[in-house]
Design an enzyme around this catalytic site. Structure first.
Site, PDB file in Angstrom:
ATOM      1  N   ASP A 146     -14.941  21.743 -84.489  1.00 49.46           N
ATOM      2  CA  ASP A 146     -15.657  20.396 -84.157  1.00 49.46           C
ATOM      3  C   ASP A 146     -15.397  19.384 -85.262  1.00 49.46           C
ATOM      4  O   ASP A 146     -15.596  18.325 -85.011  1.00 49.46           O
ATOM      5  CB  ASP A 146     -17.302  20.507 -83.787  1.00 49.46           C
ATOM      6  CG  ASP A 146     -17.902  21.073 -85.260  1.00 49.46           C
ATOM      7  OD1 ASP A 146     -17.361  21.597 -86.155  1.00 49.46           O
ATOM      8  OD2 ASP A 146     -19.062  20.767 -85.193  1.00 49.46           O
ATOM      9  N   ASN A 147     -15.155  19.736 -86.488  1.00 51.52           N
ATOM     10  CA  ASN A 147     -14.749  18.898 -87.638  1.00 51.52           C
ATOM     11  C   ASN A 147     -14.646  19.705 -88.913  1.00 51.52           C
ATOM     12  O   ASN A 147     -14.493  21.123 -88.909  1.00 51.52           O
ATOM     13  CB  ASN A 147     -15.713  17.971 -88.036  1.00 51.52           C
ATOM     14  CG  ASN A 147     -17.214  18.610 -88.046  1.00 51.52           C
ATOM     15  OD1 ASN A 147     -18.036  18.330 -87.354  1.00 51.52           O
ATOM     16  ND2 ASN A 147     -17.496  19.552 -89.140  1.00 51.52           N
TER      17      ASN A 147
ATOM     18  N   SER B 126     -28.170  22.235 -84.686  1.00 51.06           N
ATOM     19  CA  SER B 126     -27.741  23.271 -85.806  1.00 51.06           C
ATOM     20  C   SER B 126     -28.596  24.276 -86.248  1.00 51.06           C
ATOM     21  O   SER B 126     -29.849  24.192 -86.232  1.00 51.06           O
ATOM     22  CB  SER B 126     -27.230  22.327 -87.168  1.00 51.06           C
ATOM     23  OG  SER B 126     -26.125  21.447 -86.760  1.00 51.06           O
TER      24      SER B 126
ATOM     25  N   LYS C 257     -24.427  26.535 -80.047  1.00 48.69           N
ATOM     26  CA  LYS C 257     -25.016  25.367 -80.411  1.00 48.69           C
ATOM     27  C   LYS C 257     -24.636  24.422 -79.510  1.00 48.69           C
ATOM     28  O   LYS C 257     -23.518  24.047 -78.971  1.00 48.69           O
ATOM     29  CB  LYS C 257     -24.612  24.749 -81.689  1.00 48.69           C
ATOM     30  CG  LYS C 257     -24.811  23.404 -82.304  1.00 48.69           C
ATOM     31  CD  LYS C 257     -24.212  23.290 -83.676  1.00 48.69           C
ATOM     32  CE  LYS C 257     -24.282  21.987 -83.999  1.00 48.69           C
ATOM     33  NZ  LYS C 257     -23.893  21.662 -85.499  1.00 48.69           N
TER      34      LYS C 257
ATOM     35  N   HIS D  51     -26.672  20.271 -79.421  1.00 44.01           N
ATOM     36  CA  HIS D  51     -26.902  19.530 -80.315  1.00 44.01           C
ATOM     37  C   HIS D  51     -26.288  17.921 -79.694  1.00 44.01           C
ATOM     38  O   HIS D  51     -25.709  17.072 -80.195  1.00 44.01           O
ATOM     39  CB  HIS D  51     -25.905  19.299 -81.398  1.00 44.01           C
ATOM     40  CG  HIS D  51     -26.463  18.851 -82.790  1.00 44.01           C
ATOM     41  ND1 HIS D  51     -26.113  18.985 -83.924  1.00 44.01           N
ATOM     42  CD2 HIS D  51     -27.539  18.046 -82.912  1.00 44.01           C
ATOM     43  CE1 HIS D  51     -26.889  18.280 -84.604  1.00 44.01           C
ATOM     44  NE2 HIS D  51     -27.622  17.695 -84.078  1.00 44.01           N
TER      45      HIS D  51
ATOM     46  N   CYS E 205     -21.304  16.640 -86.056  1.00 48.80           N
ATOM     47  CA  CYS E 205     -21.555  17.430 -84.848  1.00 48.80           C
ATOM     48  C   CYS E 205     -21.506  16.948 -83.472  1.00 48.80           C
ATOM     49  O   CYS E 205     -20.767  17.194 -82.550  1.00 48.80           O
ATOM     50  CB  CYS E 205     -22.590  18.424 -85.099  1.00 48.80           C
ATOM     51  SG  CYS E 205     -22.499  19.254 -86.642  1.00 48.80           S
TER      52      CYS E 205
ATOM     53  N   HIS F  10     -21.093  26.605 -90.171  1.00 43.02           N
ATOM     54  CA  HIS F  10     -21.876  25.450 -90.542  1.00 43.02           C
ATOM     55  C   HIS F  10     -22.686  25.613 -92.025  1.00 43.02           C
ATOM     56  O   HIS F  10     -22.294  24.957 -93.056  1.00 43.02           O
ATOM     57  CB  HIS F  10     -23.094  25.171 -89.592  1.00 43.02           C
ATOM     58  CG  HIS F  10     -23.831  23.863 -89.716  1.00 43.02           C
ATOM     59  ND1 HIS F  10     -23.415  22.630 -89.774  1.00 43.02           N
ATOM     60  CD2 HIS F  10     -25.177  23.783 -90.164  1.00 43.02           C
ATOM     61  CE1 HIS F  10     -24.420  21.853 -90.074  1.00 43.02           C
ATOM     62  NE2 HIS F  10     -25.450  22.531 -90.405  1.00 43.02           N
TER      63      HIS F  10
ATOM     64  N   ASP G 249     -18.071  25.613 -86.076  1.00 47.37           N
ATOM     65  CA  ASP G 249     -18.827  24.660 -86.479  1.00 47.37           C
ATOM     66  C   ASP G 249     -18.296  24.465 -88.095  1.00 47.37           C
ATOM     67  O   ASP G 249     -18.483  25.330 -88.654  1.00 47.37           O
ATOM     68  CB  ASP G 249     -20.335  24.773 -86.456  1.00 47.37           C
ATOM     69  CG  ASP G 249     -21.139  23.402 -86.747  1.00 47.37           C
ATOM     70  OD1 ASP G 249     -20.453  22.482 -86.998  1.00 47.37           O
ATOM     71  OD2 ASP G 249     -22.155  23.729 -86.818  1.00 47.37           O
ATOM     72  N   ASP G 250     -17.761  23.289 -88.296  1.00 44.19           N
ATOM     73  CA  ASP G 250     -17.429  22.980 -89.567  1.00 44.19           C
ATOM     74  C   ASP G 250     -16.386  24.080 -90.248  1.00 44.19           C
ATOM     75  O   ASP G 250     -16.415  24.144 -91.332  1.00 44.19           O
ATOM     76  CB  ASP G 250     -18.579  23.046 -90.599  1.00 44.19           C
ATOM     77  CG  ASP G 250     -19.674  21.926 -90.304  1.00 44.19           C
ATOM     78  OD1 ASP G 250     -19.423  21.052 -89.537  1.00 44.19           O
ATOM     79  OD2 ASP G 250     -20.741  21.805 -90.992  1.00 44.19           O
TER      80      ASP G 250
ATOM     81  N   LYS H 180     -15.676  16.654 -93.786  1.00 39.18           N
ATOM     82  CA  LYS H 180     -16.525  16.428 -92.959  1.00 39.18           C
ATOM     83  C   LYS H 180     -17.531  15.219 -93.188  1.00 39.18           C
ATOM     84  O   LYS H 180     -17.520  14.801 -94.309  1.00 39.18           O
ATOM     85  CB  LYS H 180     -17.869  17.533 -92.638  1.00 39.18           C
ATOM     86  CG  LYS H 180     -18.744  17.381 -91.810  1.00 39.18           C
ATOM     87  CD  LYS H 180     -19.981  18.486 -91.785  1.00 39.18           C
ATOM     88  CE  LYS H 180     -21.121  17.938 -90.870  1.00 39.18           C
ATOM     89  NZ  LYS H 180     -22.033  19.207 -90.880  1.00 39.18           N
TER      90      LYS H 180
ATOM     91  N   ARG I  58     -18.700  16.926 -80.039  1.00 35.50           N
ATOM     92  CA  ARG I  58     -19.219  17.643 -79.108  1.00 35.50           C
ATOM     93  C   ARG I  58     -19.085  16.646 -77.757  1.00 35.50           C
ATOM     94  O   ARG I  58     -18.506  17.182 -76.582  1.00 35.50           O
ATOM     95  CB  ARG I  58     -20.445  18.335 -79.251  1.00 35.50           C
ATOM     96  CG  ARG I  58     -20.156  19.583 -80.344  1.00 35.50           C
ATOM     97  CD  ARG I  58     -21.532  20.098 -81.065  1.00 35.50           C
ATOM     98  NE  ARG I  58     -21.073  20.822 -82.031  1.00 35.50           N
ATOM     99  CZ  ARG I  58     -21.096  21.871 -82.198  1.00 35.50           C
ATOM    100  NH1 ARG I  58     -20.727  22.732 -81.190  1.00 35.50           N
ATOM    101  NH2 ARG I  58     -20.676  22.454 -83.617  1.00 35.50           N
TER     102      ARG I  58
END
Length: 528
Positions: free
Chosen positions: A262-263, A126, A101, A103, A48, A215, A8-9, A293, A52
């Site tokens: 994811d980003n 998250s 995760k 989401h 997010c 994250h 994540d992130d 992001k 996904r």
């Protein structure tokens, strides 16, 4: 066997194989050396839930309906008429699991157990969307869950104090609040159980491991030379290394590992955000805000990507093909010998020739949707065509200094040549020969893409909210506190009743709208 890792992130520059200044990813760097690294790989969205949803469907948010993030009180999720990668592989005989995760909706049939996964272990959103007794690092810091009395109002809107963060195993909340300091170990144990049972059943398996990192850092001690974020990055790297070793031990060469973000990094978190590498988004930064992001700048969309499959995927190779997380779905479906779902169009494509080193040609065009920084959520107002990047709408996300770049609309579009300007510093002069030469191709591609979307079988997600949808194991305690025993349900038992219970002690609504209270007993997930 197929495994997809999605941190994540994570910043493009957080991978040592991408950016020499980064020293905290020895296991991922080894993975890059043993497999193929993709230099020009992109997330399907820069936040997010949409990212996904696109990975698991091969479709952009304007097609699958997921255009922005779901909340802890969301009734909906990824629309139920969208087919997930897990559902296709499950029908093809794979054992399937999601760890980490989610989401994409946790209420009712939006829970991962009903979206093609035989087994789920993780957090439904998250890990900063709920208080804990071991709060992770954040900017600004968030308080721990209250122990007694009534939860107090948070000092900032980014902190949650009313509801503790839940940890699910299948449909059961096994811990609330989750202990972040032991979360990594619990994820490794869950992955080990699933892989062992899948192997013992002699069935192929699909594992979607969506990491809580990066994250905001979890409970990390001690910090590395790069501080708290560096320690968290090293922890994430070690986790991936352990899962890779596990897969190798159960049959090296039989499991494909696909690692991608994811980003881009969450720059408003200051020293707790990842590295952009060369993806500086200089044009946007000069106007305020972050180019990472939530934005359509390269720092928001271009992510680290590695693929490892000994004997199939070339080692020590770097590919410059333009690829996307959208390609994960059709590629893995093709490798499994399955078929894509009918009556819908896909933005991803089967890129197995690129993976196998037979080609270095990926997408000629990629669409980048607005993801919260500017414009309507999900609207496609930026696109990549070969080395050119065109923006019809620009805007920055919130930066560490608190600034947010203004939303600006561009007709004709801003166009950057990424081959000569990876920092996105200076758009082409509209009067230049290069701009005039490429604009017609960009305009045609953009118009054709919008027409294709408008004529597709598209869906719309339900973003309505209700406090009854908040996961809560016990309203008798402040912040829904409880510690239920871990069940470690056998994930491969196909006869498990899909109405399996969870702890549902929050006031709910009956179908007729009357209030109902679960009164301390274990009831079904659909205590409506």
């Amino acid at each position: 066997m197929e495994q997809v890792f999605q941190p994540d992130d994570l910043g493009w520059g957080d991978l040592g194989a991408n950016w020499a200044e980064t020293k905290e990813t020895p296991h991922l760097d080894e993975l890059a050396a043993q497999g193929t690294r993709f230099v020009d790989f992109h997330s399907a969205a820069s936040t997010c839930s949409p990212s996904r949803a696109s990975l698991l469907t091969g479709r952009l948010g304007v097609r699958n309906g997921v255009t922005h993030n779901f909340a802890i009180s969301s009734l909906g999720g990824l629309p139920l008429n969208e087919t997930t990668l897990a559902e296709v592989l499950q029908a093809a005989g794979y054992s399937t699991a999601a760890i980490g995760k989610w989401h994409l909706g946790h209420h009712g049939h939006h829970h991962p157990i009903f979206r093609g996964f035989d087994y789920y272990f993780g957090i439904p959103y998250s890990h900063d969307m709920g208080c804990t007794d071991t709060p992770g690092y954040n900017v600004p810091p968030c308080p721990p869950c209250p122990q007694h009395g009534t939860a107090t109002s948070p000092t900032n809107k980014d902190c949650y104090t009313d509801v503790a963060l839940p940890l699910f195993e299948n449909l059961t909340i096994i811990q609330q609040p989750v202990n972040l300091s032991s979360l990594v170990e619990q994820y490794v144990e869950a992955a080990t159980r699933f892989i062992q049972q899948a192997r013992s059943s002699s069935r192929p398996f699909f594992l979607y491991l969506a990491l809580a990192h990066m994250h905001v850092p979890l409970h990390i001690t001690p910090p590395s030379d790069r501080g708290i974020y560096g320690a968290a990055l090293r922890e994430m790297d070690a986790l991936v290394g352990r899962i890779k070793l596990l897969a190798d031990n159960y049959g090296k060469g039989s499991t494909l590992l696909w690692f991608t973000g994811d980003n881009g990094p969450w720059m408003q978190k200051c020293e707790l955000a990842g590295r952009l590498g060369p993806l500086l988004g200089t044009w946007q930064r000069a106007r305020g805000g972050s180019p990472a992001k939530q934005t359509t700048w390269e720092g928001g969309h271009r992510v680290p990507a590695l693929v490892y499959w000994p004997g199939h995927i070339p080692a020590k190779r770097s590919s410059h093909a333009i690829l996307s997380t959208l390609d994960v779905f059709p590629t893995l479906v093709a490798l499994a010998g399955a078929k894509l779902p009918p009556n819908r169009r896909f933005d991803g494509m089967d890129v197995s020739p690129v993976l196998f080193g037979l080609s270095d040609v990926g997408h000629k065009m990629l669409l980048h949707p607005n993801s919260g920084a500017a414009g309507k959520d999900g609207a496609v107002e930026a696109l990549r065509l070969a080395q050119y990047k065109a923006f019809y709408t620009t805007g920055g996300a919130k930066a560490c200094d608190g600034s947010t770049g203004p939303e600006e609309h561009h007709r004709p579009p801003l166009i950057f040549n990424l081959d000569s300007d990876i920092e996105e510093q200076e758009p082409l002069d509209v009067a230049s020969r290069e701009y005039q030469a490429v604009l017609p191709a960009i305009s045609r591609a953009y118009a054709q893409a919008l027409e294709d979307i408008a004529t597709d079988n598209i869906t719309v997600a339900d973003y309505s909210k209700d406090p009854a949808a908040v996961p809560c194991c016990s309203t008798k305690h402040v912040a829904c506190r409880c510690h239920a025993p871990t069940s470690h349900t056998a994930p491969l038992d196909q006869h498990t009743d899909r109405r399996a219970t969870r702890l549902c002690l929050a006031p709910q609504r009956t179908a007729g709208g009357r209030a109902a209270n679960c009164k301390g007993r274990t009831v079904t997930l659909f205590c409506l």
